[in-house]
Write a protein that holds these residues in place. Structure first.
Motif, PDB file in Angstrom:
ATOM      1  N   ARG A 172       0.936  -1.119   0.158  1.00 44.86           N
ATOM      2  CA  ARG A 172      -0.044   0.105   0.264  1.00 44.86           C
ATOM      3  C   ARG A 172       0.978   1.597   0.311  1.00 44.86           C
ATOM      4  N   THR A 198      -4.504  -0.102  -6.847  1.00 41.95           N
ATOM      5  CA  THR A 198      -5.731   0.326  -6.036  1.00 41.95           C
ATOM      6  C   THR A 198      -6.699  -1.710  -5.963  1.00 41.95           C
ATOM      7  N   HIS A 199      -7.528  -1.426  -6.894  1.00 48.83           N
ATOM      8  CA  HIS A 199      -7.366  -2.679  -6.848  1.00 48.83           C
ATOM      9  C   HIS A 199      -6.664  -3.780  -7.354  1.00 48.83           C
ATOM     10  N   GLU A 202      -6.673  -4.477  -3.518  1.00 45.57           N
ATOM     11  CA  GLU A 202      -7.591  -5.250  -2.645  1.00 45.57           C
ATOM     12  C   GLU A 202      -7.920  -6.460  -3.440  1.00 45.57           C
ATOM     13  N   GLY A 281     -11.593  -4.134  -9.555  1.00 47.68           N
ATOM     14  CA  GLY A 281     -11.925  -4.309  -8.158  1.00 47.68           C
ATOM     15  C   GLY A 281     -12.444  -5.283  -8.066  1.00 47.68           C
ATOM     16  N   GLU A 282     -12.575  -5.576  -6.467  1.00 46.63           N
ATOM     17  CA  GLU A 282     -13.193  -6.577  -6.233  1.00 46.63           C
ATOM     18  C   GLU A 282     -14.584  -5.888  -5.877  1.00 46.63           C
TER      19      GLU A 282
END
Length: 310
Positions: A172, A198-199, A202, A281-282
């Motif tokens: 991160r 970021t995707h 995560e 992303g999740e």
């Protein structure tokens, strides 16, 4: 001159008119509303009939409702079976190349083993415009060129080059410096790069838990770009932006790059799912793609279980 025939009086309608009048409602205006509503209902029915007429699956469904036996693989609509057309006219080499786009085709409930998607042309045109800003042959060719030469793989390579050098506990913090790195590459949008990073951060645990990444020391998302390119070629053929020969030639060119990048259908599919995770992303959409990944690899009706990668 023949006398005009008087329309017979409808006692029920006359009674309704009296009741409307007693309620202070203009009977003629109410009849006008009713006629308009009936016209709208007929218009909707006409549109449904037109859509069904151009969709082989809906045609089959209508036939089944009328007592006809289902044609082809129609029953797949009611389970997770991939859609496979019995009379595909593709050569073995063409079929294998088209199957490289199976992740998207299965997700869209398209036939996996044909050049045409058999989707309504108007729906394809609308989708190309809304999702890709493609409104012409030139737009399509430009997008295919971008997917081939840059695409989202360019973003993933930057992200993974950074993350692969760090312990997971530092990921991160590590992605915060990516925006500055993106400034030196005119093909990379810094904001999009940070979103994709970021995707990946995560979504990585979920991918890993499903065995994705397990065998790949250096994940590759070429499949995310080129499977989409293959599906765009199929759409391009359907709307006549590409001839059959043009579409198949481009599909086979993209497939050759996938053959040299991956060593199995499984690796190809993992590359697609990883790219989707970076892009979306999740969430439920990613979970659905992971589930479809498993179906394509294991379902007895999946062409991947019958066509060898080698």
């Amino acid at each position: 001159m023949a006398e005009e025939k008087e329309e017979p009086i409808n006692p029920m309608m006359e009674e309704m008119k009296k009741q409307w009048a007693a309620m202070g409602i203009d009977p003629n205006q109410m009849l006008s509303y009713m006629n308009n509503a009936m016209g709208m209902q007929q218009n909707i029915q006409d549109q449904l009939n037109q859509a069904m007429g151009s969709n082989p699956f809906l045609q089959n469904l209508m036939g089944m409702a009328a007592g006809q036996a289902p044609a082809g693989d129609m029953l797949n609509m009611f389970d997770e079976s991939p859609e496979v057309k019995e009379d595909s006219d593709l050569t073995p080499a063409e079929l294998k190349a088209v199957l490289c786009g199976a992740n998207i085709a299965y997700g869209n409930t398209q036939y996996l083993n044909t050049l045409s998607t058999y989707c309504p042309v108007e729906d394809i045109l609308e989708g190309l415009e809304n999702a890709w800003n493609i409104g012409s042959r030139e737009d399509l060719l430009g997008t295919l060129d971008w997917l081939d030469k840059n695409g989202h793989k360019a973003y993933f390579d930057i992200i993974w080059a950074k993350l692969s050098t760090l312990p997971k506990a530092e990921w991160r913090a590590g992605i915060k410096g990516l925006a500055l790195q993106a400034l030196v590459d005119t093909n990379i949008e810094p904001e999009r790069l940070m979103t994709y990073a970021t995707h990946i951060l995560e979504g990585y645990p979920g991918l890993l838990s499903h065995g994705i990444f397990a065998a790949a020391k250096t994940p590759d998302v070429t499949a995310w770009d080129l499977t989409r390119a293959i599906n765009l070629c199929r759409f391009g053929f359907d709307v006549e932006y590409l001839t059959r020969d043009e579409a198949l030639q481009k599909i086979q060119e993209f497939a050759q790059k996938l053959y040299s990048t991956y060593d199995s259908w499984k690796a190809l599919s993992e590359g697609y799912v990883t790219g989707f995770a970076m892009w979306s992303g999740e969430g439920d959409a990613l979970d659905e793609r992971i589930e479809q990944h498993g179906v394509l690899l294991q379902h007895p009706k999946s062409p991947w279980t019958k066509v060898s990668w080698k």
